[in-house]
Design an enzyme around this catalytic site. Structure first.
Site, PDB file in Angstrom:
ATOM      1  CB  CYS A  82      -0.938  -0.004   1.196  1.00 56.89           C
ATOM      2  SG  CYS A  82      -2.090  -1.392   1.189  1.00 56.89           S
ATOM      3  CB  CYS A 213     -13.101  -1.590   5.987  1.00 61.87           C
ATOM      4  SG  CYS A 213     -13.422  -2.447   7.543  1.00 61.87           S
ATOM      5  CB  CYS A 214      -9.993   1.889   2.645  1.00 60.20           C
ATOM      6  SG  CYS A 214      -8.788   0.562   2.430  1.00 60.20           S
TER       7      CYS A 214
END
Length: 397
Positions: A82, A213-214
């Site tokens: 990420c 939560c993304c």
């Protein structure tokens, strides 16, 4: 090494849900063109390129950039989970700061599939195996919950155990993210939500509900970096410079501390931030606007403390006092962050860069942080990598 590197131009495209957008080469080209146009430069001026993505085959960066021209320049492909986008930015800055190049393009993109993050290869060791083994030792393994949610949700459980954090505090961060994203045309989720809606959404793990939560996202973003000398010669007008930047990886505390907060990168963040503050001469109290890695609401609160925006254990008070938004001490994630803008893994770090450059130029429109002169970026990838970047608005030339 030169002291500062200038951000000549930035660009990004609106983020989308998986299956509703364009293919990765098209997204990469569009974002790179937008950054070049913003800088007032042609692709022929670029001497090197760094392309970041996580889910893709080798040389996908070339596939995205060849539509801009077959210039023969070095193209380096980057994958750091990420933190990929900011890792590409870090490499580009190093190239300019060292004098190896005067103008470098960093582009990040991701064409994701629906659903929770998952590995691709099942015939070789998992690079996160050590992290997952430690997590299992500390809290067990839940076959029903996404792995990333178990890691960060477990960190939320640990924070609550030590500091008594109310689960509703994490929910307030999701509410803020949507409120900020409502003013961002690049964001995926722009509809406001209430704290009650966040808490009532399906439970995922620990204090985390689905709205904390993304989402998996597709998108691309880019930045053109150059030296001051290049900027003078090419009449680059952007006043934004990188004052300091640091990249870190895991230390023994990640695995030896017995603390899930450390397993998900607290130490990496703290160390990178300290390096940046020492190198820049700024402290956390000097920062006007922040884009940090809020892959889950829990990680936003942890990052307040790891970045020094608030003392360890005071993250909850920081939220409750409204010090993380407009009218507070520092505006955090005016873009809506990963939670609401979206998280196309390879693009996230460069999307953060674009937002902060617009903020320091005064071009962020309805989400503008008034009088912003300094900005901090935080991007983390488990496995692990953390990049912290401090930008400042330089004097007009």
């Amino acid at each position: 090494m030169v002291e500062k590197v200038r951000i000549a131009g930035v660009g990004m495209i609106p983020f989308t849900k998986p299956g509703t957008g364009e293919t990765y080469p098209v997204m990469a080209e569009r974002a790179a063109r937008a950054a070049l146009d913003d800088a007032g430069l042609s692709y022929e001026c670029v001497q090197q390129a760094c392309a970041g993505y996580v889910y893709g085959d080798s040389t996908a960066g070339q596939a995205g950039l060849y539509s801009l021209g077959l210039s023969g320049i070095p193209v380096v492909n980057v994958n750091n989970n990420c933190a990929t986008g900011s890792s590409a930015l870090w490499l580009a800055r190093q190239a300019v700061a060292s004098g190896a190049a005067d103008c470098v393009l960093a582009v990040g993109f991701e064409q994701m599939r629906p659903g929770a993050l998952a590995g691709v290869w099942d015939d070789r060791p998992d690079p996160l195996r050590r992290f997952l083994d430690r997590m299992t030792e500390l809290q067990g393994f839940d076959e029903r919950a996404p792995v990333a949610a178990q890691l960060f949700g477990g960190a939320g459980v640990a924070h609550t155990a030590v500091h008594g954090t109310d689960p509703a505090t994490f929910a307030k961060i999701a509410v803020k993210a949507r409120r900020h994203a409502a003013a961002n045309p690049y964001a995926v989720f722009r509809t406001p939500v209430t704290e009650a809606e966040v808490l009532a959404s399906p439970r995922v793990y620990g204090p985390l509900t689905r709205l904390q939560c993304c989402p998996p996202t597709c998108g691309a973003a880019a930045a053109v970096l150059c030296s001051d000398d290049f900027a003078r010669r090419h009449a680059v007008a952007s006043p934004v410079v990188i004052r300091a930047q640091a990249m870190t990886s895991d230390s023994p505390g990640t695995f030896d501390s017995g603390d899930m907060r450390r397993v998900v990168g607290y130490e990496m963040t703290r160390e990178a931030a300290q390096q940046v503050y020492e190198a820049s001469g700024y402290g956390p109290e000097d920062i006007d606007v922040v884009e940090l890695h809020d892959c889950f609401t829990v990680n936003e609160l942890l990052s307040y403390e790891a970045l020094g925006l608030t003392p360890e254990g005071a993250g909850e008070k920081f939220v409750l006092d409204g010090d993380n938004t407009y009218g507070g001490r520092v505006v955090v994630n005016p873009s809506g962050g990963l939670l609401s803008k979206g998280h196309p893994l390879g693009a996230t770090g460069l999307a953060q860069c674009a937002e902060l450059v617009w903020q320091l130029r005064g071009q962020a429109e309805a989400r503008q942080v008034e009088g912003a002169k300094t900005a901090l970026q935080h991007n983390i990838g488990l496995g692990g990598a953390c990049v912290v970047t401090l930008y400042e608005k330089a004097a007009e030339r």
